[in-house]
Design a protein around this motif. Structure first.
Motif, PDB file in Angstrom:
ATOM      1  N   GLY A 196       0.779  -1.233   0.000  1.00 19.79           N
ATOM      2  CA  GLY A 196       0.000   0.000   0.000  1.00 19.79           C
ATOM      3  C   GLY A 196       0.808   1.279   0.000  1.00 19.79           C
ATOM      4  N   GLY A 197       2.089   1.192   0.184  1.00 23.70           N
ATOM      5  CA  GLY A 197       2.871   2.414   0.361  1.00 23.70           C
ATOM      6  C   GLY A 197       3.451   2.965  -0.919  1.00 23.70           C
ATOM      7  N   GLY A 198       4.282   3.962  -0.757  1.00 23.24           N
ATOM      8  CA  GLY A 198       4.926   4.586  -1.903  1.00 23.24           C
ATOM      9  C   GLY A 198       5.930   3.652  -2.563  1.00 23.24           C
ATOM     10  N   GLN A 199       6.367   2.663  -1.815  1.00 28.15           N
ATOM     11  CA  GLN A 199       7.369   1.753  -2.372  1.00 28.15           C
ATOM     12  C   GLN A 199       6.840   1.022  -3.605  1.00 28.15           C
ATOM     13  N   THR A 200       5.583   0.646  -3.548  1.00 26.56           N
ATOM     14  CA  THR A 200       5.061  -0.119  -4.687  1.00 26.56           C
ATOM     15  C   THR A 200       4.850   0.780  -5.908  1.00 26.56           C
ATOM     16  N   GLU A 201       4.691   2.074  -5.630  1.00 23.64           N
ATOM     17  CA  GLU A 201       4.589   2.996  -6.758  1.00 23.64           C
ATOM     18  C   GLU A 201       5.953   3.100  -7.457  1.00 23.64           C
ATOM     19  N   LYS A 202       6.980   3.216  -6.624  1.00 25.31           N
ATOM     20  CA  LYS A 202       8.339   3.230  -7.154  1.00 25.31           C
ATOM     21  C   LYS A 202       8.604   1.955  -7.955  1.00 25.31           C
ATOM     22  N   LEU A 203       8.057   0.875  -7.397  1.00 36.57           N
ATOM     23  CA  LEU A 203       8.229  -0.422  -8.034  1.00 36.57           C
ATOM     24  C   LEU A 203       7.591  -0.432  -9.413  1.00 36.57           C
ATOM     25  N   ALA A 204       6.383   0.119  -9.490  1.00 32.07           N
ATOM     26  CA  ALA A 204       5.675   0.150 -10.769  1.00 32.07           C
ATOM     27  C   ALA A 204       6.465   0.955 -11.796  1.00 32.07           C
ATOM     28  N   LYS A 205       7.045   2.067 -11.339  1.00 32.19           N
ATOM     29  CA  LYS A 205       7.835   2.895 -12.255  1.00 32.19           C
ATOM     30  C   LYS A 205       9.089   2.143 -12.708  1.00 32.19           C
ATOM     31  N   SER A 206       9.667   1.383 -11.767  1.00 31.25           N
ATOM     32  CA  SER A 206      10.838   0.584 -12.126  1.00 31.25           C
ATOM     33  C   SER A 206      10.461  -0.486 -13.140  1.00 31.25           C
ATOM     34  N   ALA A 207       9.281  -1.051 -12.941  1.00 32.41           N
ATOM     35  CA  ALA A 207       8.822  -2.098 -13.863  1.00 32.41           C
ATOM     36  C   ALA A 207       8.583  -1.500 -15.247  1.00 32.41           C
ATOM     37  N   TYR A 208       8.145  -0.259 -15.249  1.00 31.48           N
ATOM     38  CA  TYR A 208       7.882   0.391 -16.539  1.00 31.48           C
ATOM     39  C   TYR A 208       9.178   0.531 -17.339  1.00 31.48           C
ATOM     40  N   VAL A 209      10.257   0.841 -16.640  1.00 31.23           N
ATOM     41  CA  VAL A 209      11.555   0.936 -17.312  1.00 31.23           C
ATOM     42  C   VAL A 209      11.910  -0.399 -17.947  1.00 31.23           C
ATOM     43  N   ARG A 210      11.686  -1.474 -17.185  1.00 33.35           N
ATOM     44  CA  ARG A 210      11.992  -2.811 -17.712  1.00 33.35           C
ATOM     45  C   ARG A 210      11.042  -3.211 -18.839  1.00 33.35           C
ATOM     46  N   TYR A 211       9.837  -2.657 -18.765  1.00 37.94           N
ATOM     47  CA  TYR A 211       8.849  -2.897 -19.818  1.00 37.94           C
ATOM     48  C   TYR A 211       9.348  -2.290 -21.132  1.00 37.94           C
ATOM     49  N   GLU A 249      -0.206   8.210 -15.650  1.00 32.09           N
ATOM     50  CA  GLU A 249      -1.449   7.944 -14.919  1.00 32.09           C
ATOM     51  C   GLU A 249      -2.274   6.834 -15.566  1.00 32.09           C
ATOM     52  N   VAL A 250      -1.985   6.538 -16.816  1.00 29.10           N
ATOM     53  CA  VAL A 250      -2.732   5.480 -17.491  1.00 29.10           C
ATOM     54  C   VAL A 250      -2.273   4.099 -17.026  1.00 29.10           C
TER      55      VAL A 250
END
Length: 584
Positions: free
Chosen positions: A172-187, A229-230
């Motif tokens: 639930g925290g900001g960490q998972t948001e960071k994670l999503a952004k990191s995943a986007y880079v790998r995407y 945001e999408v």
RNA sequence: GCGCCCGUAGCUCAGAAGGAUAGAGCGCAGGAUUCCUAAUCCUGAGGCCAUGGGUUCGAAUCCCGUCGGGCGCACCA
């Protein structure tokens, strides 16, 4: 059957009777403090009690005088062969063979159930452990609290508690948001883009490459040029699920199963956090105020600002703790309060958290929080595991999630197997540090006690195999008679006596939440057996299998069967498979 | 500065809800195999239980101080 609890109960009865006859004036609750233990030296007897010494103060009498009073009553017990006063007032008891025979017969009958008891009386208890952030694979640092938690849960299960093993997903925290952004880079990387260096502040770990591939598989390139945001929430959920699946797979490989998973994000969304905070507010335990910066530590960007604060100091914490961040969102603590309250509302008045030492500073506030929320009805006990110093060939292994370099739990399991890994983690009490040399554990050298115990168990099976060849028609060991029993030698009775301590050991380990007690017990038990085994090398009559003495052999097989059951049940609590052969 | 944990043999650690002469492994010195797996066993040397007080019949264990080590110390999880 438990020799020590039988004697304990009988001695309680004796004390109550003497109390009834006014021979003892102590309050009955003093009686419960007496103990029936194995004597320090086996030569002293089978059981010893400190009853006379414990009662000395409240009776105002010399322990020896009280022992004189108790002794005849104890001698009257039907299974007592002999009882003597020794030392400062110990009463040492030698039991009749018939009781030891009963003990052996009961172990053979109980089988897998030997060591179980019902001190838990079906009490619901929740054991939370692992609870690693879903931002990467489980690493070496998770190993110890995970095993400790798992084995504490097993111990409680074995002693009659209604146990739930639980994992809290910090999604639930900001960490998972960071994670999503990191995943986007790998995407983007998986779609063939040159991503260069991973931007500062994102997770650099290579393990996210798989996530990138998975995202491409699911979404193709539809988000490649889409604004954040999408895709952010979509990627967040995908990545957390992806990594949780990996974590679950690893846990299973590590022998940790049947866990219930509870999501932080879900607690926020279903209003549990607001509800918990509201409960505190209704109790008048929340205020708006400004916290002082802690002394002695340099904190950059300290913001002296009014915020929502919980009066945790009224419940044993050192200072009050904030519930909201400066942006108004809940702190981790606020959400964790809600989570523990959620466990309480699901019926778990007793809760255990098993954490690494790096969370030690967190204990007081969360214990205080549950106490406040439930008016003391819910009790949280936190077990802290000290750090494991991981070495490789004597050199410290550097681990950092940020740098993306660490030994994963998978690495350890693959190298040494889950059984060795689990056992090694349990060879120290929680409070003690462990130095674990990765390369030594990989070597599986004899310094690893797991082999010592496994070997003892394998030797039991070796005897069973040999017996089958020598006496193909040997009857089942479940119906040992007193006659057969009398063939056992004093050393063998000694081994049985030690086997008889297993239930007590399990009970203590469970109530104290100290898994290492089982390890040490199994080690000592194995040592006794190995020693006995070697005596057969000097004196052929002491060997377990005597081709010319079928009755003696039978009695010894029964003993070894009880031993094998005990070793196996003990290893089962540890989540370690008992081997029937060392050669694989 | 504050909180939590730890300090026991040369090394790594047990020590049972305050109890009898403080134990094990490794290492060191010796020894055991025509025999169920020697991945084992036996013997020996090695300790002011960090330190100073206190509680009591009795403390490695409980309380306080000191020294030494680890972990943590809003708005990370």
């Amino acid at each position: 059957m438990n020799l020590f609890s039988i004697a304990y109960n009988d001695i309680q009865e004796i004390l109550m009777q003497l109390h009834g006859k006014d021979a003892l004036k102590s309050a009955p609750d003093v009686f419960s403090r007496i103990a029936v233990d194995p004597p320090k030296d086996y030569q002293h007897g089978d059981l010893t009690t400190n009853a006379a010494m414990v009662l000395s103060k409240s009776e105002g009498k010399n322990p020896r005088i009280l022992a004189d009073l108790l002794l005849p009553e104890i001698q009257k017990l039907e299974y007592v062969e002999d009882a003597k006063i020794a030392g400062a007032g110990f009463i040492n008891i030698k039991v009749k063979k018939i009781l030891l025979h009963k003990l052996l017969a009961s172990i053979l009958t109980l089988g897998d159930l030997y060591g179980s008891c019902d001190v838990g009386k079906g009490t619901k208890i929740n054991v939370e452990y692992v609870s690693a952030n879903p931002t990467g694979p489980l690493h070496a640092g998770h190993s110890r609290p995970s095993v400790a938690g798992d084995v504490i849960a097993n111990l409680l299960l074995k002693t009659g508690f209604d146990v739930q093993k639980e994992y809290y997903i910090n999604d639930g925290g900001g960490q998972t948001e960071k994670l999503a952004k990191s995943a986007y880079v790998r995407y983007r990387e998986a779609l063939g883009q040159d991503i260069g260096e991973i931007p500062e502040g994102l997770y650099p770990g290579e393990y996210l490459k798989d996530v990138g591939q998975g995202l491409v598989q699911k979404y193709g390139d539809q988000f490649l040029h889409a604004p954040q945001e999408v895709w952010l929430e979509e990627f967040r959920v995908f990545t957390v699920n992806f990594l949780m699946d990996e974590i679950k797979t690893t846990l299973e490989k590590f022998g940790i199963t049947n866990m219930v998973f509870r999501s932080e994000d879900a607690l926020v969304k279903d209003g549990s956090v607001d509800a918990a905070i509201e409960t505190l507010r209704a109790k008048g335990l929340i205020y708006k105020g400004i916290l002082e910066a802690p002394k002695g530590v340099q904190i950059d960007e300290w913001e002296s600002k009014e915020q929502l604060i919980f009066k945790s100091s009224e419940f044993g914490d050192d200072v009050d703790r904030p519930l909201q961040r400066s942006d108004g969102s809940w702190t981790y603590f606020a959400k964790d309060l809600a989570y523990h309250y959620d466990k309480y509302r699901r019926g778990f008045k007793q809760q255990i958290d098993v954490l690494g030492a790096d969370h030690g500073g967190y204990v007081k506030r969360i214990v205080a929080g549950l106490k406040a929320l439930t008016d003391g009805d819910g009790v949280l006990e936190v077990r802290i595991c000290q750090m494991v110093n991981f070495l490789d060939n004597g050199q410290p292994v550097k681990m950092s999630k940020r740098a993306g370099t660490f030994i994963t739990l998978e690495d350890i399991i693959d190298a040494v197997g889950k059984d060795v890994a689990r056992f090694v983690m349990l060879t120290r009490k929680n409070d003690a540090h462990i130095d674990l040399d990765y390369s030594k554990v990989k070597e599986q050298s004899k310094e690893n006690p797991v082999f010592y115990v496994q070997y003892a168990h394998a030797r039991c099976h070796s005897v069973f195999r040999q017996t089958k060849e020598v006496f193909p028609d040997m009857r089942s060991s479940s119906d040992i008679t007193l006659d057969s029993f009398n063939h056992l030698s004093p050393d063998e009775i000694h081994l049985l006596w030690f086997i008889g301590q297993f239930p007590m050991c399990v009970e203590h380990a469970a109530l104290l939440k100290e898994p290492h007690r089982i390890v040490y017990y199994l080690y000592d038990l194995s040592a006794l057996f190995h020693s006995l085994w070697n005596k057969g090398k000097e004196d052929a009559m002491l060997r377990f299998i005597l081709p010319d003495h079928k009755d003696t052999t039978f009695a010894r097989i029964c003993l070894i069967s009880a031993l094998q059951t005990t070793l196996k049940n003990g290893l089962e609590i540890l989540g370690v498979k008992a081997l029937e052969e060392m050669r694989s």
